[in-house]
Design a protein around this motif. Structure first.
Motif, PDB file in Angstrom:
ATOM      1  N   PRO A  70      28.958  21.610 -12.796  1.00 18.88           N
ATOM      2  CA  PRO A  70      27.868  22.583 -12.814  1.00 18.88           C
ATOM      3  C   PRO A  70      26.723  22.094 -13.702  1.00 18.88           C
ATOM      4  CG  PRO A  70      29.969  23.639 -13.259  1.00 18.88           C
ATOM      5  CD  PRO A  70      30.209  22.165 -13.261  1.00 18.88           C
ATOM      6  N   GLN A  71      25.528  22.372 -13.263  1.00 26.22           N
ATOM      7  CA  GLN A  71      24.339  21.962 -14.002  1.00 26.22           C
ATOM      8  C   GLN A  71      23.737  23.151 -14.737  1.00 26.22           C
ATOM      9  OE1 GLN A  71      23.294  18.649 -14.126  1.00 26.22           O
ATOM     10  NE2 GLN A  71      25.284  18.425 -13.127  1.00 26.22           N
ATOM     11  N   LEU A  72      23.161  22.869 -15.895  1.00 26.59           N
ATOM     12  CA  LEU A  72      22.480  23.914 -16.640  1.00 26.59           C
ATOM     13  C   LEU A  72      21.135  24.195 -15.997  1.00 26.59           C
ATOM     14  CD1 LEU A  72      23.169  22.851 -20.327  1.00 26.59           C
ATOM     15  CD2 LEU A  72      24.371  24.552 -18.975  1.00 26.59           C
ATOM     16  N   LYS A  73      20.788  25.444 -15.957  1.00 27.44           N
ATOM     17  CA  LYS A  73      19.495  25.849 -15.427  1.00 27.44           C
ATOM     18  C   LYS A  73      18.495  25.858 -16.586  1.00 27.44           C
ATOM     19  CE  LYS A  73      21.210  28.667 -11.592  1.00 27.44           C
ATOM     20  NZ  LYS A  73      21.867  27.604 -10.985  1.00 27.44           N
ATOM     21  N   ASP A  76      19.247  28.379 -19.180  1.00 28.76           N
ATOM     22  CA  ASP A  76      20.358  28.005 -20.066  1.00 28.76           C
ATOM     23  C   ASP A  76      19.859  27.096 -21.181  1.00 28.76           C
ATOM     24  OD1 ASP A  76      22.233  29.346 -18.416  1.00 28.76           O
ATOM     25  OD2 ASP A  76      22.428  27.570 -17.146  1.00 28.76           O
ATOM     26  N   LYS A 123      28.651  26.866 -21.378  1.00 27.77           N
ATOM     27  CA  LYS A 123      27.854  27.394 -20.264  1.00 27.77           C
ATOM     28  C   LYS A 123      28.289  26.780 -18.942  1.00 27.77           C
ATOM     29  CE  LYS A 123      23.738  29.205 -22.442  1.00 27.77           C
ATOM     30  NZ  LYS A 123      23.725  30.551 -21.890  1.00 27.77           N
ATOM     31  N   LYS A 124      28.564  25.488 -18.932  1.00 30.13           N
ATOM     32  CA  LYS A 124      29.022  24.835 -17.696  1.00 30.13           C
ATOM     33  C   LYS A 124      30.387  25.374 -17.285  1.00 30.13           C
ATOM     34  CE  LYS A 124      26.408  20.574 -18.250  1.00 30.13           C
ATOM     35  NZ  LYS A 124      26.481  19.130 -18.527  1.00 30.13           N
ATOM     36  N   LYS A 125      31.263  25.579 -18.255  1.00 28.02           N
ATOM     37  CA  LYS A 125      32.600  26.106 -17.957  1.00 28.02           C
ATOM     38  C   LYS A 125      32.499  27.509 -17.370  1.00 28.02           C
ATOM     39  CE  LYS A 125      36.998  25.293 -18.231  1.00 28.02           C
ATOM     40  NZ  LYS A 125      37.585  24.304 -17.363  1.00 28.02           N
ATOM     41  N   ASN A 126      31.604  28.309 -17.915  1.00 30.16           N
ATOM     42  CA  ASN A 126      31.416  29.660 -17.394  1.00 30.16           C
ATOM     43  C   ASN A 126      30.896  29.637 -15.964  1.00 30.16           C
ATOM     44  OD1 ASN A 126      32.355  31.001 -19.628  1.00 30.16           O
ATOM     45  ND2 ASN A 126      30.350  31.196 -20.565  1.00 30.16           N
ATOM     46  N   LYS A 127      30.097  28.648 -15.624  1.00 25.82           N
ATOM     47  CA  LYS A 127      29.588  28.527 -14.258  1.00 25.82           C
ATOM     48  C   LYS A 127      30.706  28.173 -13.285  1.00 25.82           C
ATOM     49  CE  LYS A 127      24.906  27.295 -15.549  1.00 25.82           C
ATOM     50  NZ  LYS A 127      24.286  28.537 -15.116  1.00 25.82           N
ATOM     51  N   GLU A 128      31.734  27.480 -13.764  1.00 24.54           N
ATOM     52  CA  GLU A 128      32.883  27.147 -12.921  1.00 24.54           C
ATOM     53  C   GLU A 128      33.701  28.387 -12.590  1.00 24.54           C
ATOM     54  OE1 GLU A 128      35.223  24.227 -14.945  1.00 24.54           O
ATOM     55  OE2 GLU A 128      33.667  22.708 -14.800  1.00 24.54           O
ATOM     56  N   TYR A 130      33.210  31.193 -11.351  1.00 21.91           N
ATOM     57  CA  TYR A 130      32.391  32.053 -10.520  1.00 21.91           C
ATOM     58  C   TYR A 130      33.204  33.230 -10.010  1.00 21.91           C
ATOM     59  CZ  TYR A 130      29.730  33.692  -6.543  1.00 21.91           C
ATOM     60  OH  TYR A 130      29.056  34.460  -5.657  1.00 21.91           O
TER      61      TYR A 130
END
Length: 138
Positions: A70-73, A76, A123-128, A130
């Motif tokens: 996952p990429q940070l926006k 973020d 933040k990337k882990k949280n995006k995983e 979903y």
């Protein structure tokens, strides 16, 4: 193929009925799919894939073409930058000591670097993790 759908139902703790209601894909379509009589049309596959946040390929095969990190926006990155700026101000206040000595600029920079790495990873882990929300009705 229906097995992948069942795994996603289990993973997210939702019923086929709830997915049907949320996406508009009929129960009979899902039943026919389960019994191997047919597969949902492409527009229905898209709705199901979107609901679970997966690709149609994944829904059909259980495999993603490429598992990207996952990429940070930009939001973020801005959030992290603001937190680090506020923390830096706190760390540079008089009185911060390590083993009885004032904190050196290098020590402060090390702390901020470690925090940045940790926040980016979190933040990337949280995006995983979903959770399908696109069709949720409160």
């Amino acid at each position: 193929m229906y097995e992948i759908f069942e795994q996603l139902l289990q993973k997210y703790g939702v019923s086929a009925y709830k997915v049907s209601k949320a996406t508009g894909v009929t129960q009979s379509t899902l039943s026919d799919w389960k019994r191997g009589r047919s597969t949902p049309k492409s527009e229905n596959m898209k709705k199901l894939a979107d609901y679970f946040g997966v690709s149609i390929d994944y829904l059909m095969t259980g495999k993603e073409e490429s598992q990207k990190e996952p990429q940070l926006k930009p939001k973020d990155e801005k959030d992290i930058k603001n937190i680090l700026a506020n923390t830096e101000q706190l760390l540079k206040q008089d009185g911060l000591m390590f083993d009885g000595n004032p904190a050196s600029p290098e020590a402060i920079e090390s702390i901020l670097s470690a925090m940045q790495i940790g926040m980016e990873m979190a933040k990337k882990k949280n995006k995983e993790k979903y959770t399908p929300k696109k069709y949720k009705k409160d």
